[in-house]
Design an enzyme around this catalytic site. Sequence first.
Site, short mmCIF file in Angstrom:
data_model
loop_
_atom_site.label_atom_id
_atom_site.label_comp_id
_atom_site.label_asym_id
_atom_site.label_seq_id
_atom_site.Cartn_x
_atom_site.Cartn_y
_atom_site.Cartn_z
N GLU A 117 -28.91 135.94 8.12
CA GLU A 117 -29.96 136.88 8.53
C GLU A 117 -31.26 136.54 7.78
O GLU A 117 -31.22 135.84 6.76
CB GLU A 117 -29.58 138.31 8.09
CG GLU A 117 -28.20 138.74 8.50
CD GLU A 117 -28.20 139.50 9.79
OE1 GLU A 117 -29.25 140.07 10.13
OE2 GLU A 117 -27.17 139.50 10.46
N GLY A 170 -13.82 137.32 12.39
CA GLY A 170 -14.36 137.10 13.75
C GLY A 170 -13.25 136.95 14.77
O GLY A 170 -12.53 137.88 15.07
N GLY A 177 -29.18 130.53 12.85
CA GLY A 177 -28.74 131.87 13.25
C GLY A 177 -27.50 132.35 12.52
O GLY A 177 -26.94 133.39 12.85
N GLU A 217 -10.13 144.74 14.85
CA GLU A 217 -9.75 143.33 14.67
C GLU A 217 -10.96 142.44 14.37
O GLU A 217 -10.87 141.50 13.59
CB GLU A 217 -9.04 142.83 15.93
CG GLU A 217 -8.58 141.39 15.89
CD GLU A 217 -7.58 141.11 14.78
OE1 GLU A 217 -6.47 141.64 14.82
OE2 GLU A 217 -7.93 140.35 13.84
N GLY A 273 -19.76 134.58 15.19
CA GLY A 273 -20.29 134.03 16.43
C GLY A 273 -20.03 134.98 17.58
O GLY A 273 -19.10 135.80 17.54
N VAL A 327 -22.82 140.14 19.06
CA VAL A 327 -21.43 140.45 19.45
C VAL A 327 -21.40 141.26 20.75
O VAL A 327 -20.65 140.93 21.68
CB VAL A 327 -20.70 141.20 18.31
CG1 VAL A 327 -19.26 141.50 18.74
CG2 VAL A 327 -20.71 140.38 17.03
N LYS A 379 -17.36 145.99 9.50
CA LYS A 379 -16.57 145.91 8.26
C LYS A 379 -17.08 146.89 7.21
O LYS A 379 -16.30 147.43 6.42
CB LYS A 379 -16.58 144.47 7.71
CG LYS A 379 -17.84 144.05 7.06
CD LYS A 379 -18.62 142.88 7.59
CE LYS A 379 -18.59 142.55 9.01
NZ LYS A 379 -19.52 141.44 9.34
N VAL A 417 -12.91 141.50 10.45
CA VAL A 417 -12.62 140.43 9.47
C VAL A 417 -12.23 139.17 10.24
O VAL A 417 -11.40 139.23 11.16
CB VAL A 417 -11.44 140.81 8.54
CG1 VAL A 417 -11.24 139.72 7.49
CG2 VAL A 417 -11.66 142.16 7.87
N LYS A 427 -14.78 142.89 3.63
CA LYS A 427 -13.65 142.30 4.37
C LYS A 427 -12.39 142.26 3.50
O LYS A 427 -11.28 142.54 3.97
CB LYS A 427 -14.02 140.90 4.86
CG LYS A 427 -15.11 140.92 5.94
CD LYS A 427 -15.64 139.52 6.20
CE LYS A 427 -16.64 139.49 7.35
NZ LYS A 427 -17.34 138.19 7.45
P1 NAP Z 1 -27.05 142.27 16.03
O1 NAP Z 1 -27.13 140.96 16.73
O2 NAP Z 1 -28.09 142.62 15.05
O3 NAP Z 1 -26.98 143.39 17.16
C1 NAP Z 1 -27.06 144.77 16.88
C2 NAP Z 1 -27.26 145.52 18.19
O4 NAP Z 1 -27.26 146.91 17.91
C3 NAP Z 1 -28.58 145.23 18.89
O5 NAP Z 1 -28.40 145.28 20.28
C4 NAP Z 1 -29.49 146.37 18.43
O6 NAP Z 1 -30.47 146.74 19.41
C5 NAP Z 1 -28.49 147.50 18.31
N1 NAP Z 1 -28.85 148.46 17.26
C6 NAP Z 1 -28.79 148.26 15.92
N2 NAP Z 1 -29.16 149.39 15.28
C7 NAP Z 1 -29.45 150.29 16.24
C8 NAP Z 1 -29.88 151.64 16.20
N3 NAP Z 1 -30.13 152.27 15.05
N4 NAP Z 1 -30.09 152.27 17.38
C9 NAP Z 1 -29.87 151.65 18.55
N5 NAP Z 1 -29.43 150.36 18.64
C10 NAP Z 1 -29.25 149.69 17.50
O7 NAP Z 1 -25.64 142.41 15.28
P2 NAP Z 1 -24.32 141.58 15.56
O8 NAP Z 1 -24.42 140.26 14.87
O9 NAP Z 1 -23.96 141.62 16.99
O10 NAP Z 1 -23.25 142.42 14.69
C11 NAP Z 1 -22.74 143.63 15.16
C12 NAP Z 1 -21.54 144.03 14.33
O11 NAP Z 1 -20.55 143.04 14.42
C13 NAP Z 1 -21.84 144.19 12.82
O12 NAP Z 1 -21.05 145.22 12.31
C14 NAP Z 1 -21.39 142.85 12.27
O13 NAP Z 1 -21.04 142.92 10.90
C15 NAP Z 1 -20.18 142.60 13.12
N6 NAP Z 1 -19.81 141.20 13.23
C16 NAP Z 1 -20.74 140.29 13.60
C17 NAP Z 1 -20.36 138.96 13.71
C18 NAP Z 1 -21.34 137.92 14.13
O14 NAP Z 1 -20.96 136.76 14.24
N7 NAP Z 1 -22.58 138.25 14.42
C19 NAP Z 1 -19.03 138.58 13.44
C20 NAP Z 1 -18.10 139.58 13.06
C21 NAP Z 1 -18.51 140.87 12.97
P3 NAP Z 1 -31.63 145.70 19.84
O15 NAP Z 1 -30.92 144.61 20.58
O16 NAP Z 1 -32.53 146.48 20.74
O17 NAP Z 1 -32.26 145.24 18.58
N1 HSE Z 2 -22.21 137.33 8.29
C1 HSE Z 2 -20.81 137.09 8.52
C2 HSE Z 2 -20.44 135.70 8.07
C3 HSE Z 2 -20.44 137.21 9.97
O1 HSE Z 2 -21.29 134.90 7.77
O2 HSE Z 2 -19.23 135.43 8.03
C4 HSE Z 2 -20.00 138.58 10.31
O3 HSE Z 2 -18.75 138.86 9.76
#
Ligand code: NAP
Ligand code: HSE
Length: 431
Positions: free
Chosen positions: A192, A136, A189, A131, A304, A16, A107, A134, A207
């Site tokens: 996890e 995306g 992807g 926003e 995404g 994100v 969330k 929940v 959510k």
């Molecule tokens: P992610 O890809 O795992 O990215 C996490 C980022 O935070 C990385 O850059 C990581 O550093 C950094 N990080 C994590 N823990 C850290 C720590 N303790 N100290 C310093 N840096 C740290 O996660 P994401 O998918 O972007 O998700 C981020 C948030 O958005 C979460 O709350 C997730 O629930 C929410 N979200 C995600 C999506 C989705 O589609 N992915 C959708 C809606 C909401 P490094 O890069 O160095 O590892």
């Molecule tokens: N892991 C979540 C999903 C994305 O599959 O919907 C972040 O909200």
Amino acid sequence: MSSRHLGIGLLGVGVVGGGVAQILPGKATQLAARAGIELRLVRALVRDPAKERTRGATLPPLGTDGAAVVDDPAVQVVVEVLGGEQPALDLIRRALRAGKHVVTANKEVIAKHGAELFAIAQQHGVALQFEASVGGGIPVIAVFQHDLAANWVSRIAAIINGTTNYILSRMASEGADFGDALADAQALGYAEADPTADVDAYDPCYKLAILASLAFGEEVRPEGVHREGIRSLSRRDFAFARSLGYAIKLLAIARRRADGIEARVHPVMLPASKMLAKVDGVFNAIEVEADLVGTALLYGQGAGSLPTASAIVADVIAIADALARGDRPRTPIPPSSRARLVQIESIDSRYYLRLSVPDKPGVLAAIAAVFGRNAISIASVQQPEQTPEDPEAELVIMTHRASEAGMQATIAQLSGLDVSPRVQTVLRIED
Ligand code: NAP
Ligand code: HSE
């Protein structure tokens, strides 16, 4: 705020955060026009600054000290996209107490600590926007906060986890096993390496707690949401569901009742004709029932990089726009009370049960007697013909509406029968 730009500190540059770092410079002119001021990334927090990052993103200086990002005087808005409870929670608290506006996609933090954080934000006169937490890229939080404000919301039914919806869609369309569909979701992807948050339904519980709190105006605690994941579903269930005219979905349901609020996340059978039954792949949909709008459906990409970053940047623009006009950005309103959540045993539903049973006389009668003893009326029974080599028969029972307490007693009593039926799957039918 500098008169020329709004400084943004980015906590996390993953899926994100990488999207945010791509959109802000990539659409700088359009965003400045909408925000009334240039939006500028000042610095960012990551775990590993040496890691290769999103292509197309123009990154600010990266560091490993979160407090340094939050405390930087050039940062007015902190965007938290780290994920997980800590250090995200402490950094958000720190930012709010320092008078900085916060935008988060987290969330877990909002569901567990939203009430406390909203109060801190209010005390310090700053915004806390979420926003992206929940759905995306689907506008949903603002819809509950503003667009439905004149309504009395009575029910939410939502598909709010893209990973599990992808897995269930693959099991339905291709007859895939859970394990194979999960492995594909991981390779793409979506899921996890540790898929627990999605497949065991913690993510949609957070959510739902957020949505229900906004919809009903009382704090719905995530630990009070009844939770069942999708691990135990078999491709046999999808084959039976299809033949009976149903889809299987992981549904998040919240409903107002006279005695409290019902909040539950579990797999359900949905009539195939329902809109939610047609939401496939990683898409999300949120159905709302309210007194003025009737039924409304919000649909789109629930996860995404760019869809989620779209919601984050929109929140930043709302803050920037208010500041550029000389207004105070809107502070969140803490819930006035905690919701009374009713127990799952108090709900009514129709049920689907798939059992493995010995194929011999008297088995069906013994099983039917247990349903009768618990005042559960059977609507249909199917037993596909077995080949002589099959050691057991498969029995699929659909019930009329019954109490959950009665169904739980039935399941417990079935396992005590001499003919030892094995209950493979129980699904609530949401029609
Ligand atoms: P992610 O890809 O795992 O990215 C996490 C980022 O935070 C990385 O850059 C990581 O550093 C950094 N990080 C994590 N823990 C850290 C720590 N303790 N100290 C310093 N840096 C740290 O996660 P994401 O998918 O972007 O998700 C981020 C948030 O958005 C979460 O709350 C997730 O629930 C929410 N979200 C995600 C999506 C989705 O589609 N992915 C959708 C809606 C909401 P490094 O890069 O160095 O590892
Ligand atoms: N892991 C979540 C999903 C994305 O599959 O919907 C972040 O909200």
